[in-house]
Scaffold this active site. Structure first.
Site, mmCIF file in Angstrom:
data_model
loop_
_atom_site.group_PDB
_atom_site.id
_atom_site.type_symbol
_atom_site.label_atom_id
_atom_site.label_comp_id
_atom_site.label_asym_id
_atom_site.label_seq_id
_atom_site.Cartn_x
_atom_site.Cartn_y
_atom_site.Cartn_z
ATOM 1 N N ASP A 1 0.822 -1.206 0.000
ATOM 2 C CA ASP A 1 0.000 0.000 0.000
ATOM 3 C C ASP A 1 0.858 1.260 0.000
ATOM 4 O OD1 ASP A 1 0.958 -0.333 2.598
ATOM 5 O OD2 ASP A 1 -1.003 -0.640 3.489
ATOM 6 N N GLU B 1 -9.725 -2.008 5.327
ATOM 7 C CA GLU B 1 -10.355 -1.737 6.608
ATOM 8 C C GLU B 1 -11.591 -2.631 6.773
ATOM 9 O OE1 GLU B 1 -8.867 0.107 8.627
ATOM 10 O OE2 GLU B 1 -7.891 1.775 7.630
ATOM 11 N N HIS C 1 -7.297 -4.758 10.168
ATOM 12 C CA HIS C 1 -7.007 -4.479 8.755
ATOM 13 C C HIS C 1 -5.694 -5.138 8.339
ATOM 14 C CE1 HIS C 1 -4.813 -0.372 9.597
ATOM 15 N NE2 HIS C 1 -3.974 -1.370 9.683
ATOM 16 N N ASN D 1 -7.740 -2.992 14.345
ATOM 17 C CA ASN D 1 -9.112 -3.287 13.903
ATOM 18 C C ASN D 1 -9.139 -4.473 12.935
ATOM 19 O OD1 ASN D 1 -8.020 -2.239 11.586
ATOM 20 N ND2 ASN D 1 -9.402 -0.486 11.425
HETATM 21 P P1 PGA Z 1 1.946 -1.497 12.976
HETATM 22 O O1 PGA Z 1 0.761 -1.469 11.923
HETATM 23 O O2 PGA Z 1 2.925 -2.487 12.472
HETATM 24 O O3 PGA Z 1 2.479 -0.084 12.954
HETATM 25 O O4 PGA Z 1 1.325 -1.892 14.278
HETATM 26 C C1 PGA Z 1 0.233 -2.666 11.478
HETATM 27 C C2 PGA Z 1 -0.834 -2.365 10.478
HETATM 28 O O5 PGA Z 1 -1.542 -1.357 10.659
HETATM 29 O O6 PGA Z 1 -0.963 -3.113 9.516
#
Ligand code: PGA
Length: 243
Positions: free
Chosen positions: A67, A143, A138, A136
């Protein structure tokens, strides 16, 4: 689904790097799907060390990132291109022409997404996709929603993701409101998937995603249906699992 549980962030990072390294050693011209975020930084540091010590070479590797934010050029220090350059690409023997991220500054995002999807296919598909997991559920910027998005697509970020990512910007108002992400279908087509998570804060979502029902309101839960998934955790993130 296989769980690999290690002690602490360093142990998780080393285990994840070993999985990726073995894919590259088996096929030096493999295609890696890569992720950004706080979680994989240690894994990238291990891979840089391994490369410098001659244990692995990225010379013929191709990469596709999950992404990118919309509107941040690659030189912006919060763009995912910048993240990948500074955490991995600038420190290993990779050919940068083989490193791909969605172009969040493209004039026609829909067209760019279709071309990105095609480019992955033309490269022969992804051999191993690295993922983090959001609080959450994702994966990438897919999302929670009512269905599983299939292909690479533009997406509006949720308030929870904007707030979580604001820690990296000087003010929450600077966090882009939209992004481009591989779809769930893109991720599910990868031949192998590893998901990294560490810390108490991820324990509930790890349990929900990998032992709860497969539902689009927890996007990572779809990985239960993938034939080759390794969940790489530290003991804190694994603490609510019944295994
Ligand atoms: P993080 O994010 O590694 O900063 O916890 C994970 C994500 O949002 O996919």
């Amino acid at each position: 689904m296989e769980f690999l549980i290690s002690e602490g962030y360093d142990g998780m990072s080393r285990s994840a790097a070993d999985v990726v390294k073995s894919v590259i050693v088996d096929d030096p011209s493999c295609v890696l799907g890569l992720a950004t975020g706080s979680t994989p930084i240690g894994m990238y540091a291990c891979l840089v060390k391994d490369c410098k010590e001659g244990e692995v070479s990225f010379k013929d590797v191709t990469t596709f990132n999950l992404d990118e934010y919309v509107g941040l050029p690659g030189e912006h220090d919060q763009s995912y291109r910048y993240f990948m350059d500074t955490n991995l690409f600038d420190h290993v023997d990779i050919d940068k022409a083989r490193t791909n991220l969605p172009d969040g500054c493209a004039g026609n995002l829909e067209q760019m997404c279709a071309e990105y999807e095609q480019k992955i296919q033309d490269a022969g598909g992804i051999d191993i996709q690295v993922l983090g997991i959001g609080h959450n559920g994702h994966i990438g910027f897919n999302e929670p929603c009512d269905d599983f998005p299939v292909a690479t697509h533009p997406v509006d970020l949720t308030e929870s993701t904007i707030n979580a990512n604001s820690r990296l910007f000087s003010d929450v108002s600077e966090v882009p409101r939209s992004a481009v992400t591989m779809g769930i279908g893109t991720i599910m087509k990868a031949r192998k998937v590893i998901v990294l998570a560490n810390g108490d804060g991820k324990a509930d979502i790890v349990k929900a995603a990998f032992t709860g029902p497969v539902v689009p309101s927890v996007p990572a839960s779809v990985l239960q249906l993938h034939p080759d998934v390794t969940i790489v955790l530290d003991s804190a993130a694994a603490s609510k699992l019944d295994i």
